[in-house]
Structure formats: C-alpha cells, structure tokens
Motif scaffolding. Structure first.
Motif, PDB file in Angstrom:
ATOM      1  N   ALA A  40      -9.522 -11.858 -46.514  1.00 16.09           N
ATOM      2  CA  ALA A  40      -8.523 -12.929 -46.415  1.00 16.09           C
ATOM      3  C   ALA A  40      -7.797 -12.817 -45.076  1.00 16.09           C
ATOM      4  CB  ALA A  40      -7.528 -12.837 -47.565  1.00 16.09           C
ATOM      5  N   MET A  41      -7.075 -13.874 -44.743  1.00 14.67           N
ATOM      6  CA  MET A  41      -6.256 -13.892 -43.535  1.00 14.67           C
ATOM      7  C   MET A  41      -4.786 -13.964 -43.931  1.00 14.67           C
ATOM      8  SD  MET A  41      -8.139 -13.729 -40.794  1.00 14.67           S
ATOM      9  CE  MET A  41      -7.301 -14.528 -39.429  1.00 14.67           C
ATOM     10  N   PRO A  42      -3.910 -13.295 -43.177  1.00 20.63           N
ATOM     11  CA  PRO A  42      -2.479 -13.342 -43.515  1.00 20.63           C
ATOM     12  C   PRO A  42      -1.900 -14.734 -43.279  1.00 20.63           C
ATOM     13  CG  PRO A  42      -2.812 -12.253 -41.407  1.00 20.63           C
ATOM     14  CD  PRO A  42      -4.180 -12.477 -41.980  1.00 20.63           C
ATOM     15  N   GLY A  43      -0.968 -15.098 -44.140  1.00 22.65           N
ATOM     16  CA  GLY A  43      -0.328 -16.397 -43.991  1.00 22.65           C
ATOM     17  C   GLY A  43       1.183 -16.342 -43.992  1.00 22.65           C
ATOM     18  N   TRP A  44       1.733 -15.113 -44.072  1.00 18.09           N
ATOM     19  CA  TRP A  44       3.187 -14.967 -44.132  1.00 18.09           C
ATOM     20  C   TRP A  44       3.735 -14.209 -42.925  1.00 18.09           C
ATOM     21  CZ3 TRP A  44       3.231 -13.131 -49.936  1.00 18.09           C
ATOM     22  CH2 TRP A  44       2.994 -14.239 -50.765  1.00 18.09           C
ATOM     23  N   GLY A  45       2.982 -14.203 -41.822  1.00 18.50           N
ATOM     24  CA  GLY A  45       3.531 -13.689 -40.575  1.00 18.50           C
ATOM     25  C   GLY A  45       3.086 -12.318 -40.135  1.00 18.50           C
ATOM     26  N   LEU A  46       2.280 -11.627 -40.931  1.00 21.66           N
ATOM     27  CA  LEU A  46       1.969 -10.239 -40.610  1.00 21.66           C
ATOM     28  C   LEU A  46       1.268 -10.090 -39.264  1.00 21.66           C
ATOM     29  CD1 LEU A  46       0.766  -7.639 -43.217  1.00 21.66           C
ATOM     30  CD2 LEU A  46       0.046  -7.508 -40.856  1.00 21.66           C
ATOM     31  N   SER A  47       0.334 -10.988 -38.965  1.00 19.33           N
ATOM     32  CA  SER A  47      -0.444 -10.848 -37.729  1.00 19.33           C
ATOM     33  C   SER A  47       0.416 -10.968 -36.481  1.00 19.33           C
ATOM     34  CB  SER A  47      -1.551 -11.906 -37.678  1.00 19.33           C
ATOM     35  OG  SER A  47      -1.006 -13.214 -37.531  1.00 19.33           O
ATOM     36  N   GLN A  48       1.557 -11.621 -36.591  1.00 18.44           N
ATOM     37  CA  GLN A  48       2.440 -11.802 -35.441  1.00 18.44           C
ATOM     38  C   GLN A  48       3.616 -10.829 -35.444  1.00 18.44           C
ATOM     39  OE1 GLN A  48       1.320 -14.034 -33.068  1.00 18.44           O
ATOM     40  NE2 GLN A  48      -0.376 -14.015 -34.546  1.00 18.44           N
ATOM     41  N   LYS A  49       4.190 -10.587 -36.611  1.00 15.11           N
ATOM     42  CA  LYS A  49       5.376  -9.727 -36.681  1.00 15.11           C
ATOM     43  C   LYS A  49       5.049  -8.259 -36.440  1.00 15.11           C
ATOM     44  CE  LYS A  49       7.958 -12.597 -39.966  1.00 15.11           C
ATOM     45  NZ  LYS A  49       8.506 -12.633 -41.344  1.00 15.11           N
ATOM     46  N   LEU A  50       3.921  -7.798 -37.000  1.00 13.48           N
ATOM     47  CA  LEU A  50       3.616  -6.376 -36.908  1.00 13.48           C
ATOM     48  C   LEU A  50       3.403  -5.947 -35.461  1.00 13.48           C
ATOM     49  CD1 LEU A  50       3.166  -3.743 -38.430  1.00 13.48           C
ATOM     50  CD2 LEU A  50       0.745  -4.349 -38.640  1.00 13.48           C
ATOM     51  N   SER A  51       2.682  -6.741 -34.683  1.00 12.47           N
ATOM     52  CA  SER A  51       2.439  -6.378 -33.288  1.00 12.47           C
ATOM     53  C   SER A  51       3.730  -6.356 -32.485  1.00 12.47           C
ATOM     54  CB  SER A  51       1.444  -7.348 -32.650  1.00 12.47           C
ATOM     55  OG  SER A  51       1.953  -8.674 -32.649  1.00 12.47           O
ATOM     56  N   ARG A  52       4.664  -7.221 -32.834  1.00 13.50           N
ATOM     57  CA  ARG A  52       5.950  -7.230 -32.133  1.00 13.50           C
ATOM     58  C   ARG A  52       6.822  -6.055 -32.545  1.00 13.50           C
ATOM     59  NH1 ARG A  52       4.001 -12.257 -32.169  1.00 13.50           N
ATOM     60  NH2 ARG A  52       4.708 -13.804 -30.633  1.00 13.50           N
ATOM     61  N   ALA A  53       6.593  -5.545 -33.752  1.00 13.91           N
ATOM     62  CA  ALA A  53       7.397  -4.421 -34.241  1.00 13.91           C
ATOM     63  C   ALA A  53       6.888  -3.076 -33.727  1.00 13.91           C
ATOM     64  CB  ALA A  53       7.406  -4.414 -35.775  1.00 13.91           C
ATOM     65  N   ILE A  54       5.561  -2.898 -33.675  1.00 15.72           N
ATOM     66  CA  ILE A  54       5.022  -1.576 -33.322  1.00 15.72           C
ATOM     67  C   ILE A  54       4.050  -1.618 -32.145  1.00 15.72           C
ATOM     68  CG2 ILE A  54       5.299  -0.748 -35.685  1.00 15.72           C
ATOM     69  CD1 ILE A  54       2.291  -1.055 -36.087  1.00 15.72           C
ATOM     70  N   GLY A  55       3.849  -2.795 -31.559  1.00 14.74           N
ATOM     71  CA  GLY A  55       2.923  -2.925 -30.432  1.00 14.74           C
ATOM     72  C   GLY A  55       1.552  -3.389 -30.894  1.00 14.74           C
ATOM     73  N   PRO A  56       0.830  -4.112 -30.042  1.00 11.44           N
ATOM     74  CA  PRO A  56      -0.450  -4.692 -30.463  1.00 11.44           C
ATOM     75  C   PRO A  56      -1.528  -3.659 -30.771  1.00 11.44           C
ATOM     76  CG  PRO A  56      -0.107  -4.996 -28.103  1.00 11.44           C
ATOM     77  CD  PRO A  56       1.172  -4.493 -28.661  1.00 11.44           C
ATOM     78  N   TYR A  57      -1.533  -2.522 -30.099  1.00 11.98           N
ATOM     79  CA  TYR A  57      -2.607  -1.553 -30.314  1.00 11.98           C
ATOM     80  C   TYR A  57      -2.459  -0.854 -31.666  1.00 11.98           C
ATOM     81  CZ  TYR A  57      -3.267  -2.545 -25.399  1.00 11.98           C
ATOM     82  OH  TYR A  57      -3.456  -3.196 -24.220  1.00 11.98           O
ATOM     83  N   ARG A  58      -1.246  -0.448 -31.981  1.00 11.87           N
ATOM     84  CA  ARG A  58      -1.024   0.148 -33.295  1.00 11.87           C
ATOM     85  C   ARG A  58      -1.244  -0.886 -34.396  1.00 11.87           C
ATOM     86  NH1 ARG A  58       4.464   3.302 -31.418  1.00 11.87           N
ATOM     87  NH2 ARG A  58       3.474   5.255 -30.751  1.00 11.87           N
ATOM     88  N   ALA A  59      -0.796  -2.121 -34.149  1.00 15.07           N
ATOM     89  CA  ALA A  59      -0.977  -3.176 -35.144  1.00 15.07           C
ATOM     90  C   ALA A  59      -2.465  -3.419 -35.407  1.00 15.07           C
ATOM     91  CB  ALA A  59      -0.306  -4.461 -34.680  1.00 15.07           C
ATOM     92  N   LYS A  60      -3.261  -3.446 -34.353  1.00 15.75           N
ATOM     93  CA  LYS A  60      -4.706  -3.642 -34.539  1.00 15.75           C
ATOM     94  C   LYS A  60      -5.329  -2.477 -35.295  1.00 15.75           C
ATOM     95  CE  LYS A  60      -5.367  -6.482 -30.405  1.00 15.75           C
ATOM     96  NZ  LYS A  60      -5.880  -6.512 -29.012  1.00 15.75           N
ATOM     97  N   GLN A  61      -4.883  -1.272 -35.003  1.00 18.84           N
ATOM     98  CA  GLN A  61      -5.405  -0.113 -35.719  1.00 18.84           C
ATOM     99  C   GLN A  61      -5.126  -0.247 -37.212  1.00 18.84           C
ATOM    100  OE1 GLN A  61      -3.980   3.691 -34.351  1.00 18.84           O
ATOM    101  NE2 GLN A  61      -4.751   4.771 -36.141  1.00 18.84           N
ATOM    102  N   MET A  62      -3.902  -0.647 -37.564  1.00 17.73           N
ATOM    103  CA  MET A  62      -3.552  -0.804 -38.966  1.00 17.73           C
ATOM    104  C   MET A  62      -4.337  -1.936 -39.619  1.00 17.73           C
ATOM    105  SD  MET A  62       0.549  -0.232 -39.486  1.00 17.73           S
ATOM    106  CE  MET A  62       0.333  -0.316 -41.270  1.00 17.73           C
ATOM    107  N   SER A  63      -4.315  -3.108 -38.976  1.00 16.54           N
ATOM    108  CA  SER A  63      -4.847  -4.303 -39.620  1.00 16.54           C
ATOM    109  C   SER A  63      -6.370  -4.351 -39.650  1.00 16.54           C
ATOM    110  CB  SER A  63      -4.308  -5.553 -38.915  1.00 16.54           C
ATOM    111  OG  SER A  63      -2.900  -5.629 -39.049  1.00 16.54           O
ATOM    112  N   LEU A  64      -7.016  -3.809 -38.644  1.00 22.85           N
ATOM    113  CA  LEU A  64      -8.473  -3.886 -38.589  1.00 22.85           C
ATOM    114  C   LEU A  64      -9.157  -2.773 -39.382  1.00 22.85           C
ATOM    115  CD1 LEU A  64      -8.997  -4.970 -34.866  1.00 22.85           C
ATOM    116  CD2 LEU A  64      -8.690  -6.388 -36.918  1.00 22.85           C
ATOM    117  N   THR A  65      -8.406  -1.723 -39.703  1.00 20.11           N
ATOM    118  CA  THR A  65      -8.973  -0.635 -40.509  1.00 20.11           C
ATOM    119  C   THR A  65      -8.480  -0.657 -41.948  1.00 20.11           C
ATOM    120  OG1 THR A  65      -7.200   0.946 -40.012  1.00 20.11           O
ATOM    121  CG2 THR A  65      -9.066   0.852 -38.462  1.00 20.11           C
ATOM    122  N   GLY A  66      -7.305  -1.223 -42.186  1.00 12.84           N
ATOM    123  CA  GLY A  66      -6.722  -1.198 -43.523  1.00 12.84           C
ATOM    124  C   GLY A  66      -6.167   0.145 -43.925  1.00 12.84           C
TER     125      GLY A  66
END
Length: 274
Positions: A149-175
């Motif tokens: 599924a794809m996020p629809g409540w802001g996770l893809s945008q908020k998380l990268s702004r909170a912890i940086g895009p590289y950490r956000a990608k590590q979290m979101s792309l690996t689960g």
C-alpha cells in the motif's frame, strides 16, 4: 483538580470494550485512548470515525491540550487489515476519512504518549501530534511497502522532514522497526520514559502548556507548523508578519502582569540547572 469525566465512544461489536475512551481530568485537558488492545489498537472503520468526531467535539468544547495514547501493549498498529480484506471502505476512503486530518484541524496542542508499537497508519497518527513522548516499549515502523500500500496520511513527507530523507528511506523501504531510544537520537521523539511514568510525564507537560496564554500557545504552534512547510525565507517573512499583527494588539498591562511569572520561572530553572 476537577472531578474526572469519562466518556466511552463507539462500542459496536465490541460492546464490552468501547473502541475509544475520553477522560477529562480537568478543564482544558483530555486524554484520548485508543481502546482495541486485542488487535494492537488497529484502526477499524468505526474507530477512525470516532476519532474524527472526538477531535471535533473536543475542539467545540474548548479543550486546549489532548494526550493521545493507546491501551495495552501498542499505540496503534495502523489500519485494521483484517477488516480491509472484507470492507472496501477501509482503503478506498483513507484520504476522505482521515483521523490525521482531524488531529491537524484541532487548534490545541496534541501530545502523543506512545506507549508501544506505532506502525504504518499508527505511525502516521503519531506524526500528526505536536509533541511525542515515548515509553521504553515504543517502536516505530512504516510497513506500507510490505503490505503493498501507499501512505495517505502524510508519512512519506513528514518522516523525511523529521529525521532526514536517508533515514526515512531506510525505515520506509525496509519496514524495519526503530526503537524508542533510536527515535529519540534521531529527534523524532522529545523524551523517552519508563512505561509506568508515560502518562504522568505527558500530563505533566500538559499542565505546563495549560499554564500558557491560550491565544499565544495556539498561534505559536501554527506558526511553527506553517513555517516548516515553506522555505526558510518565506517562514521568516511569515513570522515577521504575524509577530507584527499579534504584538501590536498586546496590552502592555498584561505583559507586565505576566513578567513576574516569567521571572519566577526563570529563577526556578536556574536553580534546577547543574
């Protein structure tokens, strides 16, 4: 302290265990508890609607601070995937029936007291809060990719702004799950406390917030949020414009009345310093 006022919202099939609890220990403060512990507080269709309605009601009632938490061992496991397998509304209405949007419309401050796992949609619910306090048991994960599924409540945008895009990608792309301690190191949560202290710390913070002038607290919260969504240059211009409008209307007498309180608080802070 005022008498405790509790309202149980939405029993449905879970008549013996209402899906949402709202406690009002004092004027201006509400504790909202997701109450489906057997399924890690997964967001059923009913619970989503109840959350949306609850934040609207709290807004109309003049509640200024909400502590949002979960019952049992989880904060929130996200959408109820069991329900989604049989009810098309669960996924098709993600954007149109969003508890995250309801939290963001709420004009007070929302403290997320993350007691356990905050996963996918539950992670998005946590990110909608203004301040996050986590227990040692808290864990954070984005498993959208894993469930297809794809996020629809802001996770893809908020998380990268909170912890940086590289950490956000590590979290979101690996689960993969991130511990409370790691989340604190990354600046995602403000504080990590022992599980038994979580609500006490969160409500203690709420007391500090309730002691502030309501109009300034509301305006300052929105200024931070609105400024974070634009460039630094635009944010500085926004601050200057809103400061001029607000400060021109400030009564000097009220400033003088508050000065003693500020000075006393400052002295107490200095005494507490190492």
């Amino acid at each position: 302290m005022a008498a405790d006022h509790r309202k149980d919202w939405g029993a449905g099939a879970e008549a013996a265990q209402p899906q949402l609890r709202i406690d009002r220990p004092q004027a201006g403060l509400a504790i909202v508890t997701l109450n489906r512990p057997a399924v890690m507080n997964a967001l059923s269709w009913d619970l989503r609607i109840l959350l949306i309605d609850a934040f609207g009601t709290l807004q109309r009632d003049g509640v200024r601070v909400v502590v949002l938490t979960g019952a049992g061992r989880a904060f929130c496991a996200g959408l109820d995937l069991g329900e989604a397998a049989t009810d098309s509304r669960a996924l098709s209405s993600v954007s149109s029936h969003s508890p995250v949007a309801a939290i963001e419309r709420f004009e007070g401050v929302v403290i997320g007291a993350v007691n356990g796992a905050a996963v996918t949609g539950g992670f998005e619910l946590a990110l909608a809060c203004d301040i996050l306090i986590a227990s040692d048991y808290a864990r954070f994960a984005d498993t959208h990719v894993k469930v297809g599924a794809m996020p629809g409540w802001g996770l893809s945008q908020k998380l990268s702004r909170a912890i940086g895009p590289y950490r956000a990608k590590q979290m979101s792309l690996t689960g993969r799950y991130v511990s409370a301690a790691q989340a604190a190191d990354w600046g995602l949560v403000a504080e990590v406390v022992a599980p038994g202290q979580l609500l006490a710390v969160a409500t203690g913070l709420a007391q500090h917030l309730l002691a502030q002038p309501a109009d300034v607290l509301r305006s300052y919260t929105r200024l931070i949020d609105d400024g974070y969504a634009v460039t630094l240059s635009d944010g500085l211009a926004m601050e200057a414009e809103r400061a001029t409008t607000h400060n021109e209307a400030v009564d000097p007498v009220s400033i003088d009345a508050r000065r003693a309180s500020v000075q006393a608080h400052g002295k107490a802070g200095l005494q507490d310093s190492p």
